[in-house]
Design a protein around this motif. Structure first.
Motif, PDB file in Angstrom:
ATOM      1  N   LEU A   1      26.710   3.105  36.593  1.00  0.00           N
ATOM      2  CA  LEU A   1      25.660   3.957  37.292  1.00  0.00           C
ATOM      3  C   LEU A   1      26.863   5.093  38.099  1.00  0.00           C
ATOM      4  CD1 LEU A   1      23.764   1.257  39.325  1.00  0.00           C
ATOM      5  CD2 LEU A   1      23.093   2.715  37.986  1.00  0.00           C
ATOM      6  N   ALA A   2      28.390   4.652  38.323  1.00  0.00           N
ATOM      7  CA  ALA A   2      29.097   5.475  38.543  1.00  0.00           C
ATOM      8  C   ALA A   2      29.907   6.598  38.009  1.00  0.00           C
ATOM      9  CB  ALA A   2      30.399   4.175  39.522  1.00  0.00           C
TER      10      ALA A   2
ATOM     11  N   TRP B   1      29.458  18.708  40.069  1.00  0.00           N
ATOM     12  CA  TRP B   1      29.193  19.039  41.796  1.00  0.00           C
ATOM     13  C   TRP B   1      30.828  19.340  42.281  1.00  0.00           C
ATOM     14  CZ3 TRP B   1      31.078  15.389  45.056  1.00  0.00           C
ATOM     15  CH2 TRP B   1      31.562  13.769  44.617  1.00  0.00           C
TER      16      TRP B   1
ATOM     17  N   VAL C   1      36.575  10.134  41.498  1.00  0.00           N
ATOM     18  CA  VAL C   1      36.717   9.352  40.530  1.00  0.00           C
ATOM     19  C   VAL C   1      38.218   9.449  40.328  1.00  0.00           C
ATOM     20  CG1 VAL C   1      37.339   9.776  37.866  1.00  0.00           C
ATOM     21  CG2 VAL C   1      35.702  11.107  38.508  1.00  0.00           C
TER      22      VAL C   1
ATOM     23  N   ILE D   1      38.509   5.953  42.570  1.00  0.00           N
ATOM     24  CA  ILE D   1      37.677   4.932  42.065  1.00  0.00           C
ATOM     25  C   ILE D   1      39.039   4.092  41.001  1.00  0.00           C
ATOM     26  CG2 ILE D   1      36.167   3.788  40.870  1.00  0.00           C
ATOM     27  CD1 ILE D   1      34.208   5.231  42.015  1.00  0.00           C
TER      28      ILE D   1
ATOM     29  N   PRO E   1      48.116  -3.553  41.643  1.00  0.00           N
ATOM     30  CA  PRO E   1      48.498  -4.956  41.652  1.00  0.00           C
ATOM     31  C   PRO E   1      47.982  -6.129  42.333  1.00  0.00           C
ATOM     32  CG  PRO E   1      50.259  -3.625  42.291  1.00  0.00           C
ATOM     33  CD  PRO E   1      49.319  -3.035  42.294  1.00  0.00           C
TER      34      PRO E   1
ATOM     35  N   ARG F   1      32.646   6.330  31.886  1.00  0.00           N
ATOM     36  CA  ARG F   1      32.742   7.874  31.904  1.00  0.00           C
ATOM     37  C   ARG F   1      33.195   8.536  30.737  1.00  0.00           C
ATOM     38  NH1 ARG F   1      33.590  12.446  35.492  1.00  0.00           N
ATOM     39  NH2 ARG F   1      35.478  13.171  35.001  1.00  0.00           N
TER      40      ARG F   1
ATOM     41  N   LEU G   1      25.380  16.375  45.144  1.00  0.00           N
ATOM     42  CA  LEU G   1      26.620  15.703  45.365  1.00  0.00           C
ATOM     43  C   LEU G   1      25.612  14.808  46.443  1.00  0.00           C
ATOM     44  CD1 LEU G   1      29.612  16.548  47.743  1.00  0.00           C
ATOM     45  CD2 LEU G   1      27.841  14.620  48.535  1.00  0.00           C
TER      46      LEU G   1
ATOM     47  N   TRP H   1      27.456   7.196  42.274  1.00  0.00           N
ATOM     48  CA  TRP H   1      28.631   6.532  42.538  1.00  0.00           C
ATOM     49  C   TRP H   1      28.913   5.644  44.741  1.00  0.00           C
ATOM     50  CZ3 TRP H   1      30.748   9.033  46.587  1.00  0.00           C
ATOM     51  CH2 TRP H   1      29.745  10.355  46.933  1.00  0.00           C
TER      52      TRP H   1
ATOM     53  N   LEU I   1      31.939   3.402  44.863  1.00  0.00           N
ATOM     54  CA  LEU I   1      32.768   3.684  45.707  1.00  0.00           C
ATOM     55  C   LEU I   1      33.539   2.649  46.555  1.00  0.00           C
ATOM     56  CD1 LEU I   1      34.807   6.073  45.493  1.00  0.00           C
ATOM     57  CD2 LEU I   1      33.025   6.749  47.142  1.00  0.00           C
TER      58      LEU I   1
ATOM     59  N   TYR J   1      41.584  -0.225  48.904  1.00  0.00           N
ATOM     60  CA  TYR J   1      42.242   0.784  50.003  1.00  0.00           C
ATOM     61  C   TYR J   1      42.609   0.278  51.234  1.00  0.00           C
ATOM     62  CZ  TYR J   1      42.038   3.709  46.313  1.00  0.00           C
ATOM     63  OH  TYR J   1      42.138   4.709  44.671  1.00  0.00           O
TER      64      TYR J   1
ATOM     65  N   VAL K   1      51.363   3.288  30.121  1.00  0.00           N
ATOM     66  CA  VAL K   1      51.078   2.657  31.842  1.00  0.00           C
ATOM     67  C   VAL K   1      50.334   0.996  31.208  1.00  0.00           C
ATOM     68  CG1 VAL K   1      49.558   3.677  33.301  1.00  0.00           C
ATOM     69  CG2 VAL K   1      51.355   4.909  32.728  1.00  0.00           C
TER      70      VAL K   1
ATOM     71  N   VAL L   1      51.375  -1.503  33.822  1.00  0.00           N
ATOM     72  CA  VAL L   1      50.476  -2.476  34.572  1.00  0.00           C
ATOM     73  C   VAL L   1      50.257  -4.082  33.922  1.00  0.00           C
ATOM     74  CG1 VAL L   1      48.159  -2.822  35.629  1.00  0.00           C
ATOM     75  CG2 VAL L   1      49.343  -0.414  35.342  1.00  0.00           C
TER      76      VAL L   1
ATOM     77  N   ALA M   1      54.291   0.430  41.354  1.00  0.00           N
ATOM     78  CA  ALA M   1      52.680   0.642  40.855  1.00  0.00           C
ATOM     79  C   ALA M   1      52.329   2.101  40.611  1.00  0.00           C
ATOM     80  CB  ALA M   1      51.966  -0.190  41.314  1.00  0.00           C
TER      81      ALA M   1
ATOM     82  N   ILE N   1      52.282   4.959  37.806  1.00  0.00           N
ATOM     83  CA  ILE N   1      50.900   5.067  38.241  1.00  0.00           C
ATOM     84  C   ILE N   1      50.169   6.577  37.989  1.00  0.00           C
ATOM     85  CG2 ILE N   1      49.869   3.382  36.910  1.00  0.00           C
ATOM     86  CD1 ILE N   1      48.464   3.764  40.427  1.00  0.00           C
TER      87      ILE N   1
ATOM     88  N   TYR O   1      50.903   9.310  35.801  1.00  0.00           N
ATOM     89  CA  TYR O   1      50.538   9.287  34.770  1.00  0.00           C
ATOM     90  C   TYR O   1      48.536  10.077  35.243  1.00  0.00           C
ATOM     91  CZ  TYR O   1      47.098   7.306  31.903  1.00  0.00           C
ATOM     92  OH  TYR O   1      45.590   7.035  31.496  1.00  0.00           O
ATOM     93  N   LEU O   2      48.509   9.270  36.455  1.00  0.00           N
ATOM     94  CA  LEU O   2      46.957  10.179  36.740  1.00  0.00           C
ATOM     95  C   LEU O   2      46.942  11.673  36.810  1.00  0.00           C
ATOM     96  CD1 LEU O   2      45.643   7.920  39.501  1.00  0.00           C
ATOM     97  CD2 LEU O   2      44.910   7.531  37.011  1.00  0.00           C
TER      98      LEU O   2
ATOM     99  N   TYR P   1      45.310  14.478  34.841  1.00  0.00           N
ATOM    100  CA  TYR P   1      44.330  15.750  35.947  1.00  0.00           C
ATOM    101  C   TYR P   1      44.353  17.170  35.446  1.00  0.00           C
ATOM    102  CZ  TYR P   1      42.544  18.070  40.448  1.00  0.00           C
ATOM    103  OH  TYR P   1      42.250  18.836  41.294  1.00  0.00           O
TER     104      TYR P   1
ATOM    105  N   GLU Q   1      41.482  15.453  31.995  1.00  0.00           N
ATOM    106  CA  GLU Q   1      40.997  14.560  31.089  1.00  0.00           C
ATOM    107  C   GLU Q   1      40.352  13.498  32.057  1.00  0.00           C
ATOM    108  OE1 GLU Q   1      40.934  12.735  28.257  1.00  0.00           O
ATOM    109  OE2 GLU Q   1      42.105  15.050  27.673  1.00  0.00           O
ATOM    110  N   LEU Q   2      40.427  13.609  33.500  1.00  0.00           N
ATOM    111  CA  LEU Q   2      39.968  12.491  33.893  1.00  0.00           C
ATOM    112  C   LEU Q   2      38.394  13.173  34.998  1.00  0.00           C
ATOM    113  CD1 LEU Q   2      42.231  11.591  36.133  1.00  0.00           C
ATOM    114  CD2 LEU Q   2      41.165   9.792  35.168  1.00  0.00           C
TER     115      LEU Q   2
END
Lengths: 302, 355
Positions: A100-101, A110, A117, A120, A127, A189, B55, B62, B66, B74, B281, B285, B338, B342, B345-346, B350, B354-355
């Motif tokens: 779904l996400a 958008w 993204v 998430i 870790p 995705r 949106l 999402w 999320l 977080y 990567v 991990v 960590a 990462i 890499y992220l 970006y 690729e993201l």
């Protein structure tokens, strides 16, 4: 040709010897990857007295015994049942949430969605130690307090069953769903980015709602990706030890990995029993791997 | 309530159809007037909406995932950081009124912490490099148009399907000092004595090789077992990368007269940067998460030889003395490690779109 001056026979011989060397190395690899499993299987069928005699050789008829295997099945099997009870809903729910996400973040465009993204996806790399204390506080203090505050007055005299093992298993399931969402989102995705937009655009112009597009077009198209994600996620959740150690303290609801650790953690190492335990505990993922090995490889590669 | 919802959705629908009409207008304009007009019109209409309709439309899909993942990731990490600033011992409620960095100064003066950090870094770097090299080698071998390719691949990837706990149990048997598989094998080859003289730490009296307790071998033994489990993963990633390289590149190198080794070193391997980055990567991990493995291998005993930050954190917070605040501080260090792995890499993903 650059090898014109050499006779054809020489190059055939060279080719053959290089092929032989190639297969020799590949077979050595087979031995390397299979020996620990093979030694475990050989050991689990021996009587304790014969463990010392060359652990990688099969047991002689006089040394053969099923005792350890039976004990291991008795010890580990309830844990396997708990693991499956927990891993199946956790796997299905996290795959569904991930799908779904990914749909909401890929097929509908958008500005700024990359930010969401990243938020998430970054969860893949957390870790688990970094969330362990809060997670255990959350499930052992916050949720019961919350329930007591809101539900307590309504059901006076009813106590929130924190000690109830089934509830702990449900809490572990929810935890695994939450931490499974990032990887599932990433997998779906990548898959949805490759789906052509035309069909979706056509449906949209026909006035289909976002949900009906998901239900009628995207979801049926995702079956192969669901297979990959479910297999990968099932092995991950089934194989986890850390969350189970922290969230399950009822002996009746301990999962397979926990029971195996308890079996191996004893002072006196009984190797026929621990090897039998390892093979029994690994059985469900081995079955999944044997039947869906290719999908597993696909899931791992993506 | 329902009426408000209905009105909102119909307003949304009207907005949507307005956008669509405008877009189709835009297309018509574009056919006779050029793209500038079309884009200009779209932009102005979009800017007039307070929030992008897309949106709102996509958020039911999402937002719940999320929220759930964000709360547990977080929210939990932020809370973990706050706990690390207290002196919470695990019993009762935490006292959030006095926050300071005392746990971090305590950590800086704790030799166990530095040993665990060193072990974590060695594990991270050595394991990842060896695993990449081994995976690459096997992938190249398997890519030689061999027979039974599927069978070989399946066997090489098999350990990956096992849990850390099962792997640890199997390798405890491989490494067992008195009658384990490895020592038994070395004894048959008459190599045990040689290895004892070569690897035995000076202060130890021993007649058998104690792979997991000698300071000279313990970490290497752990890394070797992890290589067994995860080199198949590196192989699968590299194999996918090799298959993506067009045949012409091989042909071109052959025509130029390059030997097989030169062809791979100069032409093929340099093109495998992307799979190497993504594999390393993931492997890092795994290495940071190797808690399950070491915990199952050795139980909960503190042993400096193979203590990593993850096992130290668990011991301090959950078994040692319920030092929740101290454990949380160690966890924050692990998290920062960590992040160092990462974040680049992220960011590069970006940048590459690729993201």
């Amino acid at each position: 040709m650059s090898t014109q001056d050499a006779s054809p026979l020489d190059s055939i011989g060279e080719y053959l010897s290089s092929r032989v060397a190639l297969y020799a190395v590949l077979l050595f690899g087979v031995v390397f990857y299979l020996v620990p499993v093979e030694a475990a299987v050989m050991t689990m069928f021996k009587t304790d007295a014969f463990v010392n005699t060359q652990p990688y050789l099969p047991p002689a008829p006089s040394q053969f015994s099923l005792d350890s295997t039976m004990t291991a099945i008795d010890t580990i099997a309830p844990g396997i049942w708990n693991s499956i009870l927990m891993a199946v809903p956790a796997t299905v729910l996290s795959a569904l949430f991930g799908s779904l996400a990914a749909y909401g973040l890929t097929t509908i465009d958008w500005r700024g969605q990359v930010g969401v993204v990243v938020l998430i996806i970054a969860g893949i790399f957390i870790p688990y130690q970094a969330v362990l204390v809060p997670i255990s506080t959350f499930w052992y203090q916050i949720v019961p307090d919350f329930a007591e505050f809101f539900v307590g007055p309504v059901l006076s005299g009813w106590e929130y069953p924190v000690g109830n093992g089934g509830l702990q298993l449900a809490q572990l399931t929810i935890t695994h769903v939450a931490y499974g969402i990032p990887i599932c989102t990433l997998l779906f995705r990548g898959y949805y980015q490759a789906i052509s937009d035309e069909m979706i655009e056509a449906a949209r112009l026909d006035g289909a709602s976002a949900f009906s597009i998901y239900k009628n077009i995207i979801f049926p198209l995702s079956y192969p990706m669901f297979a990959v994600t479910l297999i990968y996620q099932f092995t991950q959740v089934y194989n986890d030890l850390l969350f189970a150690l922290v969230l399950l303290n009822d002996p009746n609801t301990q999962v397979a990995t926990q029971r195996l650790v308890r079996l191996t953690g004893g002072v006196q190492q009984d190797f026929t029993l621990t090897m039998a335990g390892a093979i029994v505990a690994a059985f469900p993922t081995l079955i999944v791997y044997i039947f869906f090995g290719d999908q597993f490889a696909k899931g791992v590669a993506s | 309530m329902r009426e408000i919802l209905n009105r909102l959705t119909s307003a949304g629908g009207r907005l949507r159809s307005a956008v669509e009409r405008d877009e189709s207008d835009g297309k018509q304009v574009a056919t006779d007037g050029g793209t500038a007009v079309k884009e200009g019109r779209q932009e102005t209409l979009r800017n007039r909406l307070p929030v992008q309709w897309e949106l709102i439309e996509s958020s039911p899909f999402w937002l719940p995932p999320l929220f759930l993942a964000g709360l547990f990731v977080y929210g939990a990490i932020f809370w973990n950081f706050i706990i690390s600033l207290t002196d919470w011992g695990g019993l009762g409620d935490a006292d959030y009124s006095q926050l300071d960095f005392s746990m971090y100064t305590r950590m800086a003066g704790d030799p166990t912490f530095w040993q665990a950090t060193q072990n974590t870094l060695v594990l991270l770097v050595v394991f990842t490099l060896f695993c990449l090299a081994m995976g690459l080698l096997i992938a190249i071998l398997i890519d030689q148009k061999i027979r039974f390719e599927n069978t070989f691949r399946t066997i090489y990837l098999l350990p990956m399907s096992l849990s850390f706990v099962v792997t640890a149990t199997l390798w405890a048997w491989m490494y067992n000092a008195s009658n384990g598989v490895l020592n038994n094998f070395l004894r048959v080859l008459n190599l045990e004595g040689l290895i004892i003289t070569l690897l035995k730490p000076a202060a130890v009296q021993a007649t058998t090789i104690q792979w997991l307790s000698w300071s000279t071998t313990a970490l290497g033994a752990v890394i070797f077992a992890l290589l067994w489990q995860f080199s198949g993963y590196a192989m699968v990633v590299f194999l996918a990368g090799l298959r993506a390289i067009p045949d012409e590149h091989y042909e071109a190198a052959r025509v130029d007269g390059a030997s097989t080794v030169r062809m791979y070193m100069r032409v093929i391997i340099p093109q495998l940067r992307a799979p190497a980055v993504s594999a390393s990567v993931v492997l890092m991990v795994f290495a940071l998460k190797a808690f399950d493995f070491i915990f199952a291998l050795r139980g909960d005993q503190p042993g400096a030889n193979i203590d990593i930050l993850a096992t130290m954190m668990y011991r301090e917070a959950f078994t040692g003395g319920n030092e929740w605040a101290y454990g949380s501080a160690i966890a924050i260090v692990l998290f920062v490690l960590a992040l160092l792995v990462i974040a680049p890499y992220l960011y590069s993903e970006y940048q590459r779109g690729e993201l």
